[in-house]
Write an enzyme that holds these catalytic residues in place. Structure first.
Site, PDB file in Angstrom:
ATOM      1  N   CYS B  80       0.823  -1.219   0.000  1.00 59.88           N
ATOM      2  CA  CYS B  80       0.000   0.000   0.000  1.00 59.88           C
ATOM      3  C   CYS B  80       0.851   1.260   0.000  1.00 59.88           C
ATOM      4  O   CYS B  80       0.334   2.355  -0.188  1.00 59.88           O
ATOM      5  CB  CYS B  80      -0.958   0.010   1.189  1.00 59.88           C
ATOM      6  SG  CYS B  80      -2.176  -1.291   1.068  1.00 59.88           S
ATOM      7  N   HIS B 328      -9.542   3.813  -1.077  1.00 57.00           N
ATOM      8  CA  HIS B 328      -8.178   3.289  -1.004  1.00 57.00           C
ATOM      9  C   HIS B 328      -7.841   2.450  -2.231  1.00 57.00           C
ATOM     10  O   HIS B 328      -7.680   1.239  -2.140  1.00 57.00           O
ATOM     11  CB  HIS B 328      -8.025   2.467   0.289  1.00 57.00           C
ATOM     12  CG  HIS B 328      -6.641   1.931   0.522  1.00 57.00           C
ATOM     13  ND1 HIS B 328      -5.496   2.534   0.037  1.00 57.00           N
ATOM     14  CD2 HIS B 328      -6.204   0.833   1.212  1.00 57.00           C
ATOM     15  CE1 HIS B 328      -4.437   1.827   0.417  1.00 57.00           C
ATOM     16  NE2 HIS B 328      -4.835   0.791   1.116  1.00 57.00           N
TER      17      HIS B 328
END
Lengths: 148, 378
Positions: B80, B328
């Site tokens: 991420c 996200h």
């Protein structure tokens, strides 16, 4: 205490090599395969290649650990991969053999409302999921409340 | 090391773009950032493109849309933190004197549902590597150790959604109540559905420039005051190996990363005006308050109770709505956080503006133990 499962049945397959061993006889329990440093004695799980606690260049030695543990934290998994039987309890188990040594495991023989952080646990083996390709039960180490 | 400025930024709204390819989606903010910086594509000397699942040479495929200029384009997968890592590489190349103008792009198009980690990973094999469950283990640990409550975790999600309503770039723009968060579907106790960030699509871009040349393009450059990237610090055992920063009893790489960034910038947490942090789960935001030294260990619950992290509070966190409401799209997130901080420091955020913001921090963590922290100043 129920007799430890010692070998696989027809519809069972082991999860993979190198993580745990089945009991060697009726008086034995399953064990996790840890790594022990020949220089400083530090133990890790899963077994690594080299020690991280000291600067030893010797490869770690295989050591059987994890017979008992203490529940560090847990969660009840209600959304997971499709071949797992939901819900299941996932826990971090603190192991007594070395400092800051933990294993992640599924718990069995325990209802979600019975789980307590700090409870004593014992190792066992059991089904953790169904194998996609064969439909067989995949067997791995698990922990259960210690009742003895 | 030379000083580096951000001179142009842009992002897409995060959401679902099922009718658009990654090439179409991700080139949009590149054009926007170039326009914002007031430069042509041919002025860009190198590009770093962060993504996790967009396939071979996605950066080359995307940037062909603005012209095959022959520059080095580097694709970065770093969980991420991929987008933030792309930004950091762009920053370093300028700071070290290799280039003057570099593009950092983060982008992702995602499937719905749980993120699939490595198929043959040991812990996935054991069914113990589910991302929401990993964070649930930490949340439960925090509840036990500090008396943190489900309501406090829920309040983080409520704040995120309240801010998301104010952000036209957010995927979700709907308020939620504490009751709605707690009553939503249980995913992994104590994490409910509304405490989880959504999956989605999006892209964000930043043009970085050496400070000495930034004056040619803007009178108000935002300075990159710190860039820290860390991987897991192995203390001992499966905990730290499998969970990276996630086991609070181990040394948190988020704290290590933040303190390294504070030292680089010559600033402390008390100097921050605004923070964009990695709230993949509401529970993790509350713990990140402590890991970033916004408060002492165990006081994360009090911070949310007191409203200190709200817009108008002592230290507003995730005015964009954060991952929980803004969304996200993995590789896009790290750059999008920096885009929000740049906008906040420029004072152009409208209803979600943190008044007079001059120092902002962006922090993004990644599975298996990655963490990137950037501090920007004006």
């Amino acid at each position: 205490m129920k007799k430890e499962k010692m070998k696989l049945k027809e519809n069972e397959i082991p999860v993979r090599e190198g993580i745990f061993v089945f009991p060697k006889d009726e008086n034995d329990t399953p064990h996790l395969i840890g790594g022990k440093c020949l220089d400083c004695g530090d133990i890790c799980f899963p077994k690594r290649i080299l020690c991280d606690a000291c600067e030893s260049e010797e490869p770690l030695e295989e050591v059987l650990i994890g017979e008992k543990g203490v529940l560090n934290t847990y969660t009840v998994v209600r959304l997971g991969y499709p071949n797992f039987d939901l819900p299941y309890i996932m826990a971090i188990v603190t192991l007594p053999e070395s400092d800051d040594l933990h294993a992640v495991a599924q718990l069995e023989d325990c209802e979600p409302e019975e789980v307590r952080i700090g409870m004593q646990l014992a190792i066992t083996t059991g089904k953790i999921k169904t194998d996609f390709s064969t439909g067989k039960d995949v067997i791995a180490y698990k922990y259960r409340p210690a009742r003895d | 090391m030379r000083d580096v400025a951000v001179i142009g930024v842009d992002m897409t709204q995060f959401g679902r773009y099922e009718d658009k390819s990654i090439e179409e989606l991700a080139v949009t903010p590149v054009i926007g950032a170039l326009k914002d910086a007031g430069i042509q594509w041919k002025a860009v000397e190198a590009a770093y493109v962060g993504h996790e699942y967009q396939g071979l040479a996605a950066g080359q495929r995307i940037l062909a849309g603005v012209g095959a200029s022959g520059i080095p384009i580097t694709n970065i997968e770093n969980a991420c933190s991929a987008g933030a890592t792309a930004f950091r590489e762009a920053y370093l190349m300028i700071a070290l004197g290799m280039y003057d103008i570099v593009l950092a792009l983060g982008c992702e198009k995602m499937d719905r549902g749980l993120i699939q980690q490595l198929p043959d990973d040991t812990w996935r094999t054991l069914g113990t590597d589910l991302i929401p469950s990993q964070f649930a283990l930490i949340a439960r640990w925090h509840m036990e150790k500090y008396g943190t409550t489900r309501e406090q975790f829920a309040k983080v999600a409520v704040k995120a959604h309240r801010n998301g309503v104010l952000n036209p770039y957010a995927q979700y723009r709907k308020e939620e109540t504490v009751e709605e968060v707690l009553d939503s579907r249980m995913i992994s106790d104590p994490i409910t559905l509304l405490m989880c960030c959504p999956t989605g699509d999006g892209a964000a871009a930043a043009i970085l420039c050496s400070m000495e040349k930034a004056g040619q393009f803007t009178t108000n450059p935002v300075k990159v005051a710190a860039s820290a990237l860390n991987s897991m610090i192995y203390t001992e055992g499966i905990g730290t190996q499998n969970f990276g920063s996630c086991i609070p009893s181990a040394q948190s790489i988020i704290t290590v990363s933040a303190r390294e960034a504070y030292e680089q910038a010559g600033l402390g947490p008390e100097d921050l005006d605004v923070v964009e942090l990695h709230d993949a789960f509401a529970t993790s935001e509350l713990i990140h308050y402590e890991e970033l030294d916004l408060c002492k260990a165990g006081e994360g619950g009090r911070l949310i109770d007191e409203g200190a992290v709200d817009l108008g509070g002592r230290i507003p966190v995730n005015p964009s709505g954060g991952l929980l409401a803004k969304g996200h799209p993995l590789g896009a997130t790290g750059v999008a956080q920096i885009v929000e901080i740049v906008w906040q420091l420029r004072g152009v955020c409208g209803d979600r503006q943190v008044e007079g913001a001059k120092v902002g921090l962006a922090e993004v963590a990644g599975t298996a133990g990655v963490n990137a922290t950037h501090i920007l100043t004006r």
